[in-house]
Design a protein around this motif. Sequence first.
Motif, short mmCIF file in Angstrom:
data_model
loop_
_atom_site.label_atom_id
_atom_site.label_comp_id
_atom_site.label_asym_id
_atom_site.label_seq_id
_atom_site.Cartn_x
_atom_site.Cartn_y
_atom_site.Cartn_z
N UNK A 198 0.86 -1.18 0.00
CA UNK A 198 0.00 0.00 0.00
C UNK A 198 0.89 1.23 0.00
N UNK A 199 0.30 2.36 -0.33
CA UNK A 199 1.07 3.60 -0.43
C UNK A 199 0.61 4.54 0.67
N UNK A 200 1.53 4.94 1.55
CA UNK A 200 1.22 5.93 2.59
C UNK A 200 1.89 7.23 2.17
N UNK A 201 1.08 8.28 2.05
CA UNK A 201 1.53 9.50 1.38
C UNK A 201 1.36 10.72 2.28
N UNK A 202 2.35 11.62 2.20
CA UNK A 202 2.29 12.83 3.03
C UNK A 202 1.53 13.96 2.39
N UNK A 203 0.97 13.75 1.22
CA UNK A 203 0.18 14.81 0.57
C UNK A 203 0.52 15.00 -0.89
N UNK A 204 1.60 14.35 -1.36
CA UNK A 204 1.99 14.50 -2.77
C UNK A 204 0.87 14.15 -3.72
N UNK A 245 8.26 15.89 6.64
CA UNK A 245 8.49 15.08 5.44
C UNK A 245 7.23 15.08 4.55
N UNK A 246 6.62 16.23 4.36
CA UNK A 246 5.35 16.25 3.64
C UNK A 246 5.50 15.96 2.14
N UNK A 247 6.73 16.04 1.62
CA UNK A 247 6.92 15.76 0.19
C UNK A 247 7.32 14.30 -0.04
N UNK A 248 6.94 13.43 0.89
CA UNK A 248 7.41 12.05 0.87
C UNK A 248 6.22 11.08 0.85
N UNK A 249 6.42 9.92 0.22
CA UNK A 249 5.44 8.83 0.30
C UNK A 249 6.24 7.55 0.61
N UNK A 250 5.57 6.55 1.17
CA UNK A 250 6.23 5.27 1.44
C UNK A 250 5.43 4.15 0.78
N UNK A 251 6.13 3.30 0.06
CA UNK A 251 5.52 2.07 -0.47
C UNK A 251 5.80 0.99 0.57
N UNK A 252 4.75 0.42 1.14
CA UNK A 252 4.93 -0.44 2.31
C UNK A 252 4.28 -1.81 2.08
N UNK A 253 4.99 -2.86 2.45
CA UNK A 253 4.41 -4.21 2.40
C UNK A 253 3.38 -4.36 3.51
N UNK A 254 2.27 -5.03 3.21
CA UNK A 254 1.30 -5.34 4.26
C UNK A 254 2.01 -6.17 5.33
N UNK A 255 1.88 -5.80 6.57
CA UNK A 255 2.51 -6.56 7.65
C UNK A 255 3.94 -6.15 7.95
N UNK A 256 4.45 -5.12 7.25
CA UNK A 256 5.85 -4.71 7.50
C UNK A 256 6.01 -4.07 8.87
N UNK A 257 4.95 -3.42 9.37
CA UNK A 257 5.03 -2.77 10.68
C UNK A 257 3.89 -3.25 11.57
N UNK A 258 4.13 -3.19 12.88
CA UNK A 258 3.08 -3.59 13.82
C UNK A 258 3.09 -2.62 15.00
N UNK A 259 1.92 -2.45 15.60
CA UNK A 259 1.79 -1.58 16.76
C UNK A 259 1.33 -2.40 17.95
#
Lengths: 365, 313
Positions: A198-204, A245-259
């Motif tokens: 999924x793509x998590x985006x700062x506003x780009x 980091x508002x000019x940044x986006x992250x392409x992230x694997x499902x399950x890459x992070x946990x809380x």
Amino acid sequence: MTNFNNIKAAEVQLKLQQIWAEPTTSKDYSPRANALTTVLENQTAVISELESSDTKRDVSVKWVDFCGDTAADGTDADTCVNEVAAEGAGKKKDYSLDIFVTDKFSVASEELESSVISYDEIVATGIAAKIKNILEKFNEKVVAAIDANKGNNPFTAQFAVDNTTNKVTTIPAASYKADSIIPYLAQVSELNRSNSTFLLDGGNLFQDYMKATANMPNADGKLAGTLYGTLPYRHDLFGFAANSVSDVSYLIDKGAMAIANRAKWPTLQQLSGAKDGGWTHTSNGNFMRYSIPIDLSSIPKMTFISQGQLIKRSLFVDVQHSVVCHSDGKLYPTWNFKLRAAVLPNPIRCTATNTGIIKLKKVAD
Amino acid sequence: MSKKLILGVLGTLFKMPEVEVAELLKKSDGSSDELDEDKALQLIIDKDKARIQALNDAAKTKFDDGYKKAQKESMEKLEKSLKTKYGIDEELQGEELIEAILTAKVTEVQKQSGKKELTEDEIKKLPVFLNLEKTLRKAVDDAKAEGEAAVTKLKEEYSQKETFTSIRDKAISYFKSKNPILSEDPIKADTQVNNNLIAHLNGYKYQDNNGQLVILKPDGTRLEDGHGHPMTLNALVDEISGKAFDFKAAEDRKQAGNGGSGGSGGSGGAGGKKYSGKAPTSAKEYADTLLSSDLSLEEKDDFKSTYGEQFSG
């Protein structure tokens, strides 16, 4: 003076929920925490050992890797000798709660008694304000944790990729839109051996996504919307801005992070019927300690995105209440809050540089 | 859903400028710039009804065309076959064609026998005439029967489609009353319902037996529940939707509903839901009810107003 106890706390909790639900107050007192909800939406691991309210624990995850490429060409002829092969490598990753976000407020008892606003409303508004601060601070840390765990981009052909110093792929502004970036990210995901991203985006891409959605009913102009349909788009303007980091986006694997989140103290339901209304009497004075749930479905929804189910419905914040006698002679009912949590990366398996998170940065053309 | 998105979607559906849609959706009391979401919902429902009506009209025309085509095809098939068999080149149909075949056949027999020209009555008594007439009449009857069978099949299919349109409307109405969690984007929501509910319902056949609906499996046997009772439409919707959708615990909106649990709707006030449960008998029960996830905020607010003075700390 109104006595605060588990009954009053339950009434204040109702007022708190009403503040979150009421549009005129939710604007100022509801936390914006899209990165947090996005991680919870895509989290696959449940780290219940860390979250037990009964016991504080650290967790050590151990596993064995057989990562080397040992496949070889053979012949049709068989052999009776079964050669000894390479062993797997034992690995371990330690996890513990390491984020503790606190806040507090006091109200002079005279003010509580003389104000035209009700006790419940004053206390609930104070709690709402502090919980908003805490959750947004935690959300900021979620974005920071994602950035801290970014890995290498395996597709170095199309845009400038820095896999050495900053681990970032820079993409010119003209290409930072669905019809350019999403096909590119599909190739990046494939080469990164990712199954679901999924793509998590700062506003780009915020406005680009909205235009693409609005164009979907048109006879033409469906391309961008269709492309967004292949890559779940999530945004967090506040959490990224807090990390500059508002000019940044992250392409992230499902399950890459946990809380993980732990409530150390009992919930109000658990305190129901407790002796002395839930108060604990100590040599340092009297305290009421409890935890309150932050129902994540009651905080503002991500604009124009319908998120899937979160792995956690609520996060818990511990509350410690006491009445402090100040040097001015006034009594100050005081509430201290603490969120105990962790933002944990998936343990890296075979390739240290493949963390399942790829950082993209928009630059001028 | 955002104001912009609502205006965009409705503007596209009605082919109207967004400013006109915004004017149409203004709250009647003019209290704010916010859109009247109930009006927007009604407009979308009306538009969908018009779409379904257009589909039904198109289906009716298609059926009439199919009816005529089935009858015509059967007769044309027979006529072509007879013309080839008896060497008729003229563009004749029906009775005219039969007459022409009989005349040609009798003339041929006469020529072969070398007899004088026979009267019409003498011709009609000839065995060759009688046999041929019998064969031709049977062929025509068979062709008619074939055409009617095709028409009956078409009628059944059309009837099924008409019945299913009504079933679909009832199923969607019941499904929506269960408060399903759907995408806020109406196009995605429509796709979710079509793919995960309507497509499955369409796998069954529906019979209206004097107002009583009977659901049939594809093999024609009656669909039954685990107790051998006929499956109702609502039960079938429950079964299918339960596998594919999550549902909100209670009505989120402010209208009075069936009670139930935990929406996060407004903060009460006029028109809010009243608490209808039992009165608390202790402070513990009072606190437990306030903390319960089974009540809406409006119900809890009403509960607190009613019993707070008695139990509050």
